[in-house]
Design an enzyme around this catalytic site. Structure first.
Site, PDB file in Angstrom:
ATOM      1  N   ARG B 303      39.073  44.355  36.001  1.00  0.00           N
ATOM      2  CA  ARG B 303      40.340  45.075  35.808  1.00  0.00           C
ATOM      3  C   ARG B 303      40.119  46.577  35.684  1.00  0.00           C
ATOM      4  NH1 ARG B 303      43.863  40.702  32.104  1.00  0.00           N
ATOM      5  NH2 ARG B 303      44.343  39.454  33.953  1.00  0.00           N
ATOM      6  N   TYR B 447      46.243  42.042  42.439  1.00  0.00           N
ATOM      7  CA  TYR B 447      45.066  41.222  42.125  1.00  0.00           C
ATOM      8  C   TYR B 447      44.437  41.585  40.781  1.00  0.00           C
ATOM      9  CZ  TYR B 447      41.791  44.420  44.868  1.00  0.00           C
ATOM     10  OH  TYR B 447      41.047  45.436  45.392  1.00  0.00           O
ATOM     11  N   GLU B 448      43.623  40.649  40.289  1.00  0.00           N
ATOM     12  CA  GLU B 448      43.082  40.742  38.921  1.00  0.00           C
ATOM     13  C   GLU B 448      44.197  40.854  37.882  1.00  0.00           C
ATOM     14  OE1 GLU B 448      40.180  39.979  39.096  1.00  0.00           O
ATOM     15  OE2 GLU B 448      39.445  40.741  40.998  1.00  0.00           O
ATOM     16  N   GLY B 449      45.295  40.182  38.146  1.00  0.00           N
ATOM     17  CA  GLY B 449      46.428  40.204  37.213  1.00  0.00           C
ATOM     18  C   GLY B 449      47.454  41.241  37.628  1.00  0.00           C
TER      19      GLY B 449
END
Lengths: 596, 596
Positions: B303, B447-449
């Site tokens: 992140r 992406y990655e949350g």
């Protein structure tokens, strides 16, 4: 692959309930027949055409793109485009709002705006081919000679040819005063009409070359030999791809041709051409050196249509993101499971997903009302019996166009971005179709005048130079609306903040005008934030009107509740953006120091 | 084609002047050698590599994309990628921050973050191949067994292999509790280590298959037979593309393979794969059913890196839009011609263009300071002598990561959008390279949350569940900074508004926490606006520190003036966005009614 269903209920609501278009239109000159029933029938037919013929081509045509053949200097459009254009022309859509004398249907502009939304939602790139024609026919209608209209405009209205606007050159974009294309007197004897030889290179010419029709009529800005420098030395010329004989039949190939097509971020299916003119034969439209006036005739219509493009893309993106949020099962509601028999709840239980959906709805439906409102004023401007009404409507239109173009296109980018965001990672995958809306939408804040140009037009020209005549009409109208509904309980949460924002808009404008007189740079420093401020107040007015209309309308309770909910959302969570823009406006040019 | 020059002066300023990284780093365990000189040398070398080897491939590789061969289930990466990866590995960059015991250089994370920015600016898609490896090695370092680190982590650190994170499945995106991939006990005899057979389908696997290295180590989330339902029943497995013999040599092909690569809006040169596991041999990492913990180890590092991706794209877009604004001649200044010997003034004379450039600068430099600040805290967390300092740093990192990822990525999208806008219509043309930044940047809020996930993590977990421990450290630090500089004349315009915004942030948080306790839906209704509010205050703090640092630094007067100007712009025109977000936070969940 994305779905599309023409939003007929919302279009009808905006046209008839919010804007009272039937009453206005049937009261105009030659408007007796423009009843709700007639308009409704046209909308339905447009919906059918767009859903069946255009919407399915949107994704595949984007992937296929246009193909340029260097040897023949011709462009092949994607599969299905030619057939769609044929049916479109046969249905009379190419001349929907043009005068009957030239083969048109003479229907109201506001109807044309509504159907343009529907077609652009179906396939924006395709819709640019007929769209550019509209500006061209409008310029010929207003500024051309009768023989020019007969020979060059009529075939476009009939859908046999299309038109273009050839303005930009590599060194002349926002600043058309820099353009170099030159026009020299011809042999003076082309079918008895004075002709010219045009030479130069134009870029970014949408629909500049294609295989949809047998001829293309370019409207080209160029300089005559005795032209003054800058924008006061620009003239406009008709330059057909194929020369046209006196009987209207096609003659020899003219020396105007595509040199290349651009590779773009989006609208891949629209051929954006480099157009080379090499002594091409053309005819002057209007007065020498007054080409910019004719250009602005095209441009104003085009700007409104580009605003509609934003609406059209955002509408279709909204429809799909709502479907996705309804169907995608993922996680549980914060207050406990809602779909106990399913492995997870749908996305609609997430308040943040509803925030993204309501943002889109607020922008889409607010923008639709604003665009149709503006278009309706163009009908009043053109055909009201009363001259004062025509003048006032014209002033209102001039004031609203930079807002309608500038703000609606920016909000459409935000809207399509939110639509994609709802899909999560799936939004980034081409097959799901959402990313195309974002790519396609990225052009609309650039062409037909960037957002900065719209802002400068609004603040510099419409507010300061023209002393805000249109602005005053609009303020007066909002004020009257607020007074009329002051005692309406259902409207109470909306009227007070609308009145405050509107008064503040006027105050800000006066203060800014004073500062701009002391230092013209203040204008540039405030313009875009002022544009946004104006747009958010204009949409607040449209939303307040929508709530008022929903109260009186015959729609279902759910339909009315949705309008009320979206208005409440808009006033609570979007309108406060004005606070930020006000701070930026007041910060002034001192906060934008020189950069070297 | 876009230019790129590693912003070494700005990186040095952020690291050494604003953040005092040298003092912090050399005071940490094993940090004696991490002097400014050493770090400087590494940054310069990274700059050289990125400018010469990566930056020129950015546009061509996007156009070429990755190619998937269905028959062999292999991916060919674009021209130049393999050679670049080879040089990158030979230079020791793949193990820059890994422990020396596994072949790494054991340099500080904050330096790794700075060099990651430089490489990602060079070519984001390329940089994803080594980036995913970082998360994988980190997870193995923290949760793996010694033999696993020796056999699977070391070759990645040495740049001979790469790693992936296999999380997402078609039905399980944000909600990993829904994942179905299953792991069954194997024959128990794979080189003496307990093995498993993993079966399932993973999607969106970045760098899931490629031709850069001889092997790929997938870290795969799956369920054991006795796993509880939901996210408490997920375990993590090492699944190599080629099995690995005890001596480290490659064995047979494992039954894990790419089934397809995705067609995406951007990062075309990164192979985003569907990965099919068909009884593939794997090894459990960490405890059964505790895979999410290991996943979060990868995820937190990832992140922060995705935040850096935003910075990296925005930096390069800014550089190019500034060049363009400087060189493009168009129109005249509102206060009269500035380039009298030229046909027009450049774009920098337009206040609105400066607004767009300063917006980018404010975001880019503010984000850089925030990201490096967070990265430096990860070094403190890992290697401070004092346990309390390590704990506090860890709490601060946990609090800041959702802000650094969530807000920086959103601002990067705005920033690249403004950069493109400065180009006008030319920004839409692929050859000019600006539209690629916008397309590439569109993935980073997904992406990655997603941004919504970051916001929920910040407000739901870091503020409410963890009772804001990290938040309190951060507030305390800002408060101390404000007190220390209360008497500093140059900082006066910044300290008061920073103190007000910070106090307000705390007050808003308390009120929101109370409301969320009464109704958990309030959390979701406020989260994204709260995330933005937090981000804007955090950047304000970074800008105030930058002004303070510029006052004391040894840079040129012009450099210092630019920092001061940008800070002034930020406080006057960006920080007021908090007003809007506050209104939205306070509006509550009532403004987000049900949608059906």
């Amino acid at each position: 692959m994305t779905a599309y269903k023409a939003p007929l209920d919302d279009l009808r609501f905006a046209l008839f309930d919010v804007l009272g278009a039937e009453k206005t239109l049937t009261g105009l000159r030659d408007g007796e027949a423009h009843s709700r029933d007639l308009l409704d029938a046209v909308l339905e037919e447009a919906g059918r055409l767009s859903e069946q013929l255009l919407a399915p081509t949107n994704g595949p045509a984007d992937e296929e793109g246009c193909h340029f053949d260097k040897a023949t200097q011709t462009v092949t459009t994607p599969k299905g485009f030619k057939e769609a254009f044929k049916q479109f022309a046969e249905g009379g859509w190419t001349g929907l709002t043009n005068p009957e004398a030239y083969g048109g249907q003479a229907l109201p502009n506001v109807l044309g705006t509504a159907t343009t939304e529907i077609f652009q939602s179906g396939n924006l790139a395709w819709s640019l081919y007929p769209l550019l024609s509209e500006g061209a026919t409008h310029a010929m209608e207003m500024h051309g000679e009768e023989w020019q209209r007969e020979r060059f405009m009529k075939p476009i209205v009939e859908g046999r040819w299309t038109g273009t606007m050839c303005l930009t050159e590599p060194q002349a974009g926002s600043d058309l005063g820099l353009l170099k294309t030159r026009a020299e007197p011809g042999d003076g004897n082309a079918n008895g009409h004075t002709n010219y030889r045009i030479t130069g290179t134009k870029i970014f010419i949408s629909a500049g070359e294609h295989d949809l029709t047998e001829n293309i009529v370019h409207l080209v800005l160029a300089r005559l030999p005795d032209a003054p420098e800058g924008s006061r030395g620009i003239s406009m010329f008709i330059v057909p791809k194929f020369k046209v004989n006196e009987d209207g039949s096609l003659g020899a190939r003219n020396t105007v041709a595509a040199g290349a097509i651009e590779h773009k971020m989006g609208i891949h299916a629209c051929s954006t051409c480099v157009i080379n003119l090499d002594g091409a034969e053309g005819y002057l439209i209007g007065q020498p050196h007054k080409g910019l006036m004719a250009m602005f005739t095209m441009m104003n219509a085009a700007r409104l249509s580009v605003g509609v493009q934003g609406l059209a893309l955002a509408e279709r993106a909204l429809q799909n993101s709502l479907n996705y949020a309804r169907e995608r099962l993922q996680s549980r509601s914060l207050s406990g499971p809602k779909f106990r028999d399913k492995p997870a709840d749908n996305l609609l239980v997430q308040p943040d997903v509803r925030r993204m959906l309501l943002t889109q709805r607020a922008f889409v439906e607010g923008s639709r009302a604003l665009l149709l409102y503006t278009a309706l004023q163009t009908d009043v401007e053109a055909r009201a019996a009363d001259e004062a009404a025509r003048k006032a409507a014209g002033e209102l239109v001039a004031f609203l166009i930079p807002i309608a173009k500038g703000v609606v296109t920016e909000l459409a980018q935000e809207s399509t971005k939110e639509a994609l965001q709802i899909y999560g990672g799936h939004g980034y995958i081409a097959e799901n179709g959402m990313e195309q809306f974002v790519r396609d939408a990225r052009i609309i804040t650039l062409y037909e005048g960037t957002t900065g140009i719209q802002a400068a037009d609004l603040l510099g020209r419409k507010i300061l130079q023209l002393q805000g005549v249109g602005f005053k009409h609009f303020l007066q109208e909002i004020s009257t609306f607020c007074q009329q509904h002051a005692a309406d309980e259902a409207l109470r949460p909306f009227i007070a903040p609308l009145a405050v924002a509107t008064k503040n808009w006027g105050d800000l404008t006066l203060k800014l005008a004073a500062r701009a007189q002391a230092n013209p740079e203040e204008l540039g420093a405030a313009a875009v934030d002022y544009l946004y401020y104006s747009g958010y107040v204009a949409l607040a007015y449209m939303w307040a009107r929508s709530v008022a209309a929903a109260g009186a309308g015959a729609q279902s309770a759910a339909f009315k509740q949705a309008k009320h909910d979206t208005a409440k959302f808009y006033f609570a969570r979007i309108l406060p953006r004005c606070l930020t823009h006000q701070a930026a406006i007041e910060a002034g040019v001192d906060t934008l120091p020189a950069i070297v």
